[in-house]
Structure formats: C-alpha cells, structure tokens
Design a protein around this motif. Structure first.
Motif, PDB file in Angstrom:
ATOM      1  N   GLU A 137      10.669   3.974  -4.947  1.00  0.00           N
ATOM      2  CA  GLU A 137       9.764   3.706  -4.571  1.00  0.00           C
ATOM      3  C   GLU A 137      10.028   2.037  -4.095  1.00  0.00           C
ATOM      4  OE1 GLU A 137       8.950   5.201  -2.291  1.00  0.00           O
ATOM      5  OE2 GLU A 137       9.216   7.604  -3.320  1.00  0.00           O
ATOM      6  N   LYS A 138      10.429   1.600  -4.935  1.00  0.00           N
ATOM      7  CA  LYS A 138      10.692   0.242  -4.796  1.00  0.00           C
ATOM      8  C   LYS A 138      11.904  -0.011  -3.811  1.00  0.00           C
ATOM      9  CE  LYS A 138      11.299  -4.786  -6.765  1.00  0.00           C
ATOM     10  NZ  LYS A 138      11.446  -5.402  -8.710  1.00  0.00           N
ATOM     11  N   LYS A 139      12.745   0.554  -4.123  1.00  0.00           N
ATOM     12  CA  LYS A 139      13.896   0.108  -3.286  1.00  0.00           C
ATOM     13  C   LYS A 139      13.544   0.679  -1.550  1.00  0.00           C
ATOM     14  CE  LYS A 139      18.478   1.244  -6.079  1.00  0.00           C
ATOM     15  NZ  LYS A 139      18.547   1.703  -6.154  1.00  0.00           N
ATOM     16  N   ILE A 140      13.096   1.385  -1.649  1.00  0.00           N
ATOM     17  CA  ILE A 140      12.334   1.765  -0.260  1.00  0.00           C
ATOM     18  C   ILE A 140      11.801   0.184  -0.007  1.00  0.00           C
ATOM     19  CG2 ILE A 140      11.436   3.820   1.279  1.00  0.00           C
ATOM     20  CD1 ILE A 140      12.003   5.562  -1.029  1.00  0.00           C
ATOM     21  N   ALA A 141      10.786   0.137   0.164  1.00  0.00           N
ATOM     22  CA  ALA A 141      10.039  -0.758   0.468  1.00  0.00           C
ATOM     23  C   ALA A 141      10.494  -2.128   0.091  1.00  0.00           C
ATOM     24  CB  ALA A 141       8.956  -0.749  -1.227  1.00  0.00           C
ATOM     25  N   LEU A 142      10.921  -2.627  -0.522  1.00  0.00           N
ATOM     26  CA  LEU A 142      12.301  -3.555  -0.085  1.00  0.00           C
ATOM     27  C   LEU A 142      12.438  -3.440   1.182  1.00  0.00           C
ATOM     28  CD1 LEU A 142      13.348  -4.750  -3.754  1.00  0.00           C
ATOM     29  CD2 LEU A 142      11.478  -6.122  -2.089  1.00  0.00           C
TER      30      LEU A 142
ATOM     31  N   VAL B  69       4.683   5.931  -4.940  1.00  0.00           N
ATOM     32  CA  VAL B  69       4.239   6.226  -6.621  1.00  0.00           C
ATOM     33  C   VAL B  69       3.606   7.186  -7.252  1.00  0.00           C
ATOM     34  CG1 VAL B  69       4.243   5.031  -8.737  1.00  0.00           C
ATOM     35  CG2 VAL B  69       5.620   3.980  -6.687  1.00  0.00           C
ATOM     36  N   SER B  70       2.166   6.531  -6.293  1.00  0.00           N
ATOM     37  CA  SER B  70       0.936   7.967  -7.060  1.00  0.00           C
ATOM     38  C   SER B  70       1.397   8.948  -6.531  1.00  0.00           C
ATOM     39  CB  SER B  70      -0.140   7.299  -6.382  1.00  0.00           C
ATOM     40  OG  SER B  70       0.090   5.465  -6.892  1.00  0.00           O
ATOM     41  N   GLY B  71       1.672   9.553  -5.571  1.00  0.00           N
ATOM     42  CA  GLY B  71       1.937  10.644  -4.857  1.00  0.00           C
ATOM     43  C   GLY B  71       3.073  11.418  -5.659  1.00  0.00           C
TER      44      GLY B  71
ATOM     45  N   VAL C 163       2.490  -4.621  -8.945  1.00  0.00           N
ATOM     46  CA  VAL C 163       1.189  -3.004  -8.376  1.00  0.00           C
ATOM     47  C   VAL C 163       2.537  -2.075  -9.139  1.00  0.00           C
ATOM     48  CG1 VAL C 163       1.494  -1.051  -7.049  1.00  0.00           C
ATOM     49  CG2 VAL C 163       1.427  -3.634  -6.203  1.00  0.00           C
ATOM     50  N   SER C 164       3.983  -2.225  -9.645  1.00  0.00           N
ATOM     51  CA  SER C 164       4.180  -1.507 -10.508  1.00  0.00           C
ATOM     52  C   SER C 164       3.714  -1.341 -11.750  1.00  0.00           C
ATOM     53  CB  SER C 164       5.140  -1.393 -10.031  1.00  0.00           C
ATOM     54  OG  SER C 164       6.255  -2.470 -10.557  1.00  0.00           O
ATOM     55  N   GLY C 165       3.784  -2.675 -12.701  1.00  0.00           N
ATOM     56  CA  GLY C 165       3.334  -3.085 -13.166  1.00  0.00           C
ATOM     57  C   GLY C 165       0.938  -2.414 -14.015  1.00  0.00           C
ATOM     58  N   GLN C 166       0.859  -2.189 -12.314  1.00  0.00           N
ATOM     59  CA  GLN C 166      -0.106  -1.414 -12.566  1.00  0.00           C
ATOM     60  C   GLN C 166      -0.835  -0.503 -12.599  1.00  0.00           C
ATOM     61  OE1 GLN C 166      -2.568  -4.445 -12.885  1.00  0.00           O
ATOM     62  NE2 GLN C 166      -4.023  -3.405 -13.793  1.00  0.00           N
ATOM     63  N   LEU C 167      -0.011  -0.310 -12.230  1.00  0.00           N
ATOM     64  CA  LEU C 167       0.420   1.607 -12.239  1.00  0.00           C
ATOM     65  C   LEU C 167       0.902   1.692 -12.902  1.00  0.00           C
ATOM     66  CD1 LEU C 167       1.813   2.200  -8.319  1.00  0.00           C
ATOM     67  CD2 LEU C 167       0.183   2.280  -8.906  1.00  0.00           C
ATOM     68  N   ARG C 168       2.127   1.609 -13.419  1.00  0.00           N
ATOM     69  CA  ARG C 168       2.779   1.999 -15.229  1.00  0.00           C
ATOM     70  C   ARG C 168       1.352   1.490 -16.401  1.00  0.00           C
ATOM     71  NH1 ARG C 168       7.102  -1.766 -15.838  1.00  0.00           N
ATOM     72  NH2 ARG C 168       5.003  -3.757 -17.005  1.00  0.00           N
ATOM     73  N   LYS C 169       0.522   1.034 -15.869  1.00  0.00           N
ATOM     74  CA  LYS C 169      -0.538   0.706 -17.046  1.00  0.00           C
ATOM     75  C   LYS C 169      -1.138   2.114 -16.982  1.00  0.00           C
ATOM     76  CE  LYS C 169      -2.381  -3.860 -18.325  1.00  0.00           C
ATOM     77  NZ  LYS C 169      -3.150  -5.241 -18.392  1.00  0.00           N
TER      78      LYS C 169
ATOM     79  N   THR D  77       0.573  -1.135  -0.037  1.00  0.00           N
ATOM     80  CA  THR D  77       0.263  -0.196   0.798  1.00  0.00           C
ATOM     81  C   THR D  77       1.163   0.939   0.158  1.00  0.00           C
ATOM     82  OG1 THR D  77      -1.429  -1.081   0.886  1.00  0.00           O
ATOM     83  CG2 THR D  77      -1.893   1.169   0.902  1.00  0.00           C
ATOM     84  N   ALA D  78       2.174   0.964   0.725  1.00  0.00           N
ATOM     85  CA  ALA D  78       3.083   2.324   1.145  1.00  0.00           C
ATOM     86  C   ALA D  78       3.830   2.523  -0.676  1.00  0.00           C
ATOM     87  CB  ALA D  78       3.480   1.967   1.990  1.00  0.00           C
TER      88      ALA D  78
END
Ligand code: GDP
Ligand code: MG
Length: 753
Positions: free
Chosen positions: A462-467, A439-441, A501-507, A433-434
C-alpha cells in the motif's frame, strides 16, 4: 485631386468615446494640432490600420518644405493618402500641425522587388516658411525635432528654382534640422541612428541635369554644416556622420501632368527596404541602391508602443525639456512591458482562477480536493503567458524587458506556487487517509478469511501505491527549469507521514496480536491451573495416573508447579509473539514493550484464575473432596466400609488435620523450597524505556512491581486473607463434621442390619 474641406480641426482633441471607425480617419490622423496638443487617439488609428501589430515591420517618413510647394500633393500621389491640399484658386495654408496617414498603395504598387515596404506611415508636417505663422519659428523647430526622433526618412520638398539660393527658407529649415539632430543624438551616442534626407526637386524643367542640382545642394549642405556652432566634443563631426542623402526630380505637375505621373510612379518604387552598397559612409553623394529604408534608419520603437513613445517625446519637446531618447525608450519600455504584463495576466487569471476557487472551496469545507489536470493546465497557462509576454515585450529595451519578465514570472509563480502547494497538501492528506484505509481494510479482510496475512507485506504494497500516486501528482506539477516546482521535500515529508501512519497501524496490529496471545495464555492457564487445583481434590496426592509412573504431585509444591507451568506458558506465548511481531517489521522497542505488557497481563490472568479457584464454594468443595478422599478411602484407594470397631474418630482427626494444613498453603503464593513468593518483579522486568502512556493505560497495578501503587509483593501474593482463612476453617470443619457424623451413622447402621 480635389481638396477635401473637412481637414482642419479647430480646438482640442475629443477624448476617445464612441467606437472609432475607419471612415473617421479617411484623411489620416492629426497627430499634433495647431495648439501643439498630442492626439490621444493615435494608437486607435494604428490599431485600425493594423499597424500596431506589426512589431518593427513598419516605416516612418516625414515631409518638410516651404508652404504650398505641393508637399501634400506629392504624398497623396506617392502613397494614395488624402492629405488636404490647397485649392488651386485659393492660396491658404491647409496642413496644420502634423498629420499622419498610412500608405494606401501598399499592395497596389507592383509586386516582387518593386513592391513598396509594409506599413509605411507618412507624416505631413505643416509648412515651414512661416508665411502665416511668421511669429512661430518655434513650431518649426519642435516639429523638426519630433520628426527626427521618429522618422527614418525625411523628404525635403524643394522647387528647382530654390536650389542654390543659400539664403532661402529651405536652408533655414535644414539648418534647424541639423541643429536639433545634433542636440538629439548627442545623448544617444550608443545607437547613433542615421536618417536619410531625401530631396525631391519639384518643377524640374530639365535644362539643369539632376546631377548638377545635387552637387549644388551638397555644396550648400556642407556650407550650412560648417557654419553651425557645434556642441563640445562634436566640433570635428561631419554631416555624413548623421545623414545619408538622396535626390529625385519631378516635372511640373500642371504643365507636364503625364511625365509628372510617370516620375511619381518611379519615385514610389523607391520606398522599399534597401541595402547600402558600400559600408563607407563618407561619400556624401553616394546613391542608395534600391530601397530607401535602410535598417539602420529604423528607430526601433515597436509599433504597439509608438503612440506612447511619440507622446512622451512630444511632451518633452513641447515643454522645452531636454529630449533624451534613451530615457524615453526606457520609460516606454516600462510602460509597455507593464501594460503587456497586465494583459497577459488577465488571460492567466482566467485559466487559473477556477482552480483557485475550487481549491478554496474544498479547504473551506474541510475536504481539500486534488484538482484534476492542474499540473498540465497550470503549466500551459504559464508557458502561454510568458511566451505572449516575450513576443510583445522583447522588442523593447532589453534591460527593462528582462526585469519585467522576471517580475511577471514572479507574479505567475506566486499564484501557481500557492495553488500547487494546496494541491500537494490535498494529495498528501487524501493519500495518507487512503493508505491508512487500505491497510486497515486489507487487515480486516485477512482476519475475516481467517487466513494468516502478512501485515508487513500489506504495508509495503500500500505504501508503494500511495507513494506512486503522490509522485505522479508532484511530477505533473513540476516545471522544467523552475526550482520551486521540485517537490522533493514534500515527497519526503509525505513518505515520513506514511511511515508514521504505518507505525501507528503496526502498533494497533501489535495490540491485536497481544490480545490474541493473551487470550491463548488465558485459555492455557485456565485449563492447566484448573487441573492443578483439581488435584487438591484427591487427598492421596492426586496421582491421577499411577500407571504412567509419573511422580505423584505433592500438595506442598502446588505453587511451584503453578509457577512453573505459568512461566513456561508465558515463555511459549512470548515466542509466538516475537515471531509474529517480527513478521510485520515491529522494531525491538515495540517488541520489548509488547512482551513486558504480555507478562504483566498474563500475571493478571493467572491471578484471576487463582482467585476463581479459591472462591468460597469452589475451594470448600475441594477441601471437602480432599478430606473425604483421605477419610473414606484406604491407602490402596478402596472405599472404607465403616464398622463400629473402626477408629473412626482417629481417622477423622488425621484426615481433617491433613486437609486443614492446606489452608495456610493455599493462602499465599509461595515456593516450597524458600517459603518465599516467586520473584515476580524480576520476572516481569522493569518497564522498557520506550513505554508510553498509552501502553500503560489499561494495565492493572501489580503489588511489588508497581511500588508507587502502595501494594507490596506480599499483598500481591496473598491468596486468602486472614479473615477468609478463618472463615474457611470454620466452614470446612463443619463440612468435615458432617462427613464424620455420617460415617458414624453408617457404622452403626451397618451393624444394625
Ligand atoms: P503644400 O502646402 O506643400 O502641402 O502644397 P499643396 O500640396 O497643398 O499644393 C499647393 C499648391 O501647389 C496647390 O494649388 C497645388 O495644385 C499646387 N501644386 C501641386 N503640385 C505642384 C507641382 O508639382 N508644381 C506646381 N507648380 N504646383 C503644384
Ligand atoms: Mg500641405
């Protein structure tokens, strides 16, 4: 010492009720009463005397001997105990059953090398000459077995004048001791514990030296041993295979009270931990140097399990069952390990339960929470529990201990595992979620600033942070050497979800891009197509700029020009789209779908624009302009001044016919050369394989492309229906007629002036 009269305890043992006090056990504890019942409070006594916590650091002594030979008196002097002794005036048995008391001289009796061993427990066994229990030879046997199963040192108390009396009561006792010993340790060949028989010769007058008395006794013991019938396999065994011997003599207590006390004092110093001078057990008369407690005498029952063990042993003895000490030790180990495990789990529970409750609450509210410090505290609770178990339980039977430890770890780990899984599920959920929000933000912030933002960079950051966050949590839960606590798999799943999720966001980003590109196409086409239609208003071919030398556009290839500029515009849009999409790591499939959608939507845009241009009012106006241009201007573009002599009618007809030709041309999108519609299906192309339902949802069907929609390409390319066309012809003619009449009037009017 005066005889306490409260010593006898008739009837059965009371259950442990009120909190026990030390005073209650002033005289020690009656471990076994005259009913041969075992006292359930023994452990309480061991706890009160702080013996229970001593592990293996305790010692057990039993005293044997005939009735009224001063055994209790001796023990009281040696160990400061308060066992009941017979008043000198009466001659009645005082000690009944088996009593136990802790050495009270522990700290008083010197220090350093002469200090007594820690935690000496003394058992005063009911006298055995059977004067008052003559019928009960059975108890003698049973108490001897019990003492041998538990004690390191057996004190044999004997009058000097009894020495050498081979038929005496003492010799009967010793015979019993040897017999039960053989019976007992026949089963326990493994540990083969030895015991010390410590002869204390009382009322030693001194005329016969101790050495002589010793020799006599050893002779007697050997004789007894030889006379014993030995079980099969032990026919050749020797007495020294099982026992060590030690001897001491004491003066007459009443006649020589001073020397008696001195000698008792000396004797007391021998109750220390000792070492064997030579490894050779073969010498019967080998005197022990130093202390009497050799490590090999110890029965290796941890103090906190002693009461359970002793009770089990007594139970077997009293019920005439075969006493099998290894089995007893295993049973004890199971019992105690379970008990310790339960205790340990109570503490573990206390540490873990709050987390479990918090987690359950979060789940029930639909907001699984990542619990703070769970890893550190869970690990600490685990280590503490297992360590506590190890300290206490490892003293017991190794096999049982190991098994129970595995069981305990299993229980602990089941709890922790569930908790940790929940924790990671929560971390996973909140992390995804974060990530999505971040990413959206960032995209939104980028859009607001109007600056170009790099979607791929945002995702990567953001992925780096989340991981990292997830990894930190997972690492905090890992326990060294515990395979299930390696959460690699969860990490992989998490990363997969982030990618999804990033795929979805990229879409979504692609959609936004598509919208932007479409908007651009719309504005471009709106302008350029509008211009093309405007050119229709110029009846002379619309050469808006003859001075540039540009070839005047002919009305005939209107659609060619529109098609050309349409495809060129879309081509440019496609290039922009690809470039941008690539910058945020869209894959080939996604790009293909995007382009396919772009072409379809652009066609829709063009089609709408054309419809707008041919709307009734618009197209009529254009036709009128076209006609007027042809009718009212001469070849050089100069407005005509009508004169009555002009062939107004002829020119009207010519111009009108010319303009009328435009109507069929406008009615259908067709290329000049082939008279055919452009190959729209081919230009749009077939739908890429990766198109999904969501991609198609907002698309308007296109005739000839989406064949299943039932609309043909011909219909798609029809700009004006037959009816509209005829209607347009009629309306145009009326307009043209109006212009003609006006021209006619102006010609006449001009003459009249
Ligand atoms: P137990 O039955 O073996 O425990 O003997 P007690 O300790 O109760 O003593 C029995 C009697 O022997 C008591 O009256 C004591 O005073 C007496 N007694 C104790 N010690 C000695 C001793 O060293 N010599 C003699 N002759 N009598 C003793
Ligand atoms: Mg006694």
């Amino acid at each position: 010492p005066t005889a306490p009269s409260v010593m006898t305890m008739n009837g059965h043992f009371a259950n442990v009720g009120d909190a026990p006090t030390k005073e209650q056990y002033e005289h020690g504890i009656q471990v076994i009463n005259e009913e041969k019942e075992f006292n359930p409070n023994l452990n309480t006594y061991l706890q009160l005397t702080k013996t229970a916590q001593s592990g293996f650091n305790y010692h057990l002594i039993s005293v044997f001997g005939s009735q009224s030979t001063g055994k209790s008196t001796l023990l009281n002097h040696l160990f400061g105990t308060e066992f009941g002794v017979m008043a000198e005036t009466e001659r009645r048995q005082t000690t009944k059953g088996i009593w136990m008391s802790k050495n009270k001289k522990e700290s008083a009796a010197g220090s350093g090398a002469q200090a007594m061993a820690d935690n000496i427990m003394v058992m005063d066994v009911e006298g055995t000459d059977g004067r008052e229990r003559g019928e009960d030879q059975d108890f003698e046997r049973k108490s001897a077995l019990f003492a041998l199963a538990t004690s390191e040192v057996l004190i044999v108390n004997i009058w000097e004048h009894q020495v050498g009396l081979y038929q005496g009561a003492n010799m009967g006792l010793l015979k019993t001791v040897f017999e039960v010993n053989m019976q007992l340790f026949l089963k326990d060949k493994h540990s083969n514990p030895r015991s010390l028989l410590f002869f204390v010769i009382r009322d030693h007058i001194g005329t016969t030296p101790l050495a002589n008395l010793r020799n006599t006794l050893i002779q007697d013991l050997t004789n007894i041993w030889t006379s014993l019938s030995k079980p099969p396999g032990l026919e050749k065994s020797r007495i020294e295979d099982y026992f060590d011997f030690s001897f001491a003599a004491l003066p007459h207590k009443l006649l020589q009270p001073g020397p008696f006390l001195t000698e008792v004092g000396k004797l007391g110093t021998r109750f220390r931990v000792g070492h064997r001078a030579s490894k050779d057990h073969a010498q019967l008369d080998q005197e022990l140097e130093g202390g009497v407690f050799l490590p090999e005498y110890h029965r290796r029952i941890p103090a906190d399990g002693f009461s359970v063990y002793a009770e089990g042993v007594w139970d077997q003895i009293v019920n005439n069952k075969d006493l099998d000490l290894p089995t007893q030790q295993e049973l004890l180990a199971q019992f105690r390990c379970d008990e310790i495990s339960r205790e340990v789990l109570v503490a573990f529970d206390e540490a873990i339960l709050p987390f479990e409750e918090k987690q359950a609450e979060g789940i029930s509210l639909g907001k699984p929470a990542v619990l703070k410090d769970l890893g550190a505290l869970g690990k600490a609770a685990r280590v503490k529990s297992i360590k506590a178990f190890e300290v206490e339980a490892s003293r017991y039977h190794k096999g049982v201990y190991t098994k129970k430890r595995v069981e305990l770890e299993g229980k602990i780990d089941t709890r922790l595992k569930a908790l940790y899984q929940g924790q990671l599920t929560a971390a996973h959920k909140s992390g995804v979620t974060a990530f999505s929000d971040a990413v959206s933000g960032a995209v939104k912030a980028g859009q607001k600033k109007g600056a170009s933002y790099e979607f791929a960079d945002i995702v990567e950051r953001e992925k780096k942070i989340a991981l990292k966050k997830f990894e930190t949590e997972a690492r905090s839960l890992a326990i060294e050497g515990v395979p299930w606590s390696n959460f690699k798999q969860q990490y992989v799943l998490y990363e997969k979800d982030l990618d999804e999720v990033s795929g979805q966001l990229r879409k979504e980003e692609m959609r936004r891009l598509a919208t932007r590109v479409e908007r651009w196409v719309r504005s471009r086409l709106g302008e350029s197509v509008g211009l093309e239609f405007n050119k229709l208003g110029s009846g002379r071919g619309g050469s808006g700029a003859p001075e540039t030398g540009e070839k005047p556009a002919s009305e005939k290839d209107l659609w060619d020009r529109i098609w050309t500029l349409f495809t060129a515009t879309v081509k440019e849009a496609e290039t922009r789209f690809i470039e941008r999409a690539k910058s945020f790591d869209a894959n080939q499939d996604e790009i293909e779908v995007g382009l396919w959608r772009l072409r379809r939507k652009s066609w829709g845009v063009l089609r709408a624009k054309i419809d707008e241009e041919v709307m009734e009012g618009n197209i009529l106006l254009k036709l009128r302009e076209n006609f007027e241009d042809k009718f009212r201007y001469d070849e050089a573009g100069v407005p005509r001044i009508w004169r009555p002599t002009d062939d107004i009618e002829g020119m009207y007809t010519k111009a009108k016919d010319s303009t009328l030709k435009l109507i069929p041309l406008l009615s259908r999108f067709q290329l000049a050369e082939t008279y055919a519609a452009p190959n729209l299906p081919e230009w749009i192309g077939t739908a890429p394989a990766s198109v999904d339902q969501k991609d198609e949802e907002d698309l308007t069907p296109i005739g000839g492309v989406d064949e299943e929609e039932g609309k043909s390409l011909e219909e798609e390319m029809t700009v004006l229906s037959e009816a509209k066309r005829q209607d347009l012809v009629v309306r145009f003619k009326k307009t043209a007629d109006g212009v003609y009449v006006e021209a006619k009037r102006s010609a006449i009017g001009g003459v009249a002036q």
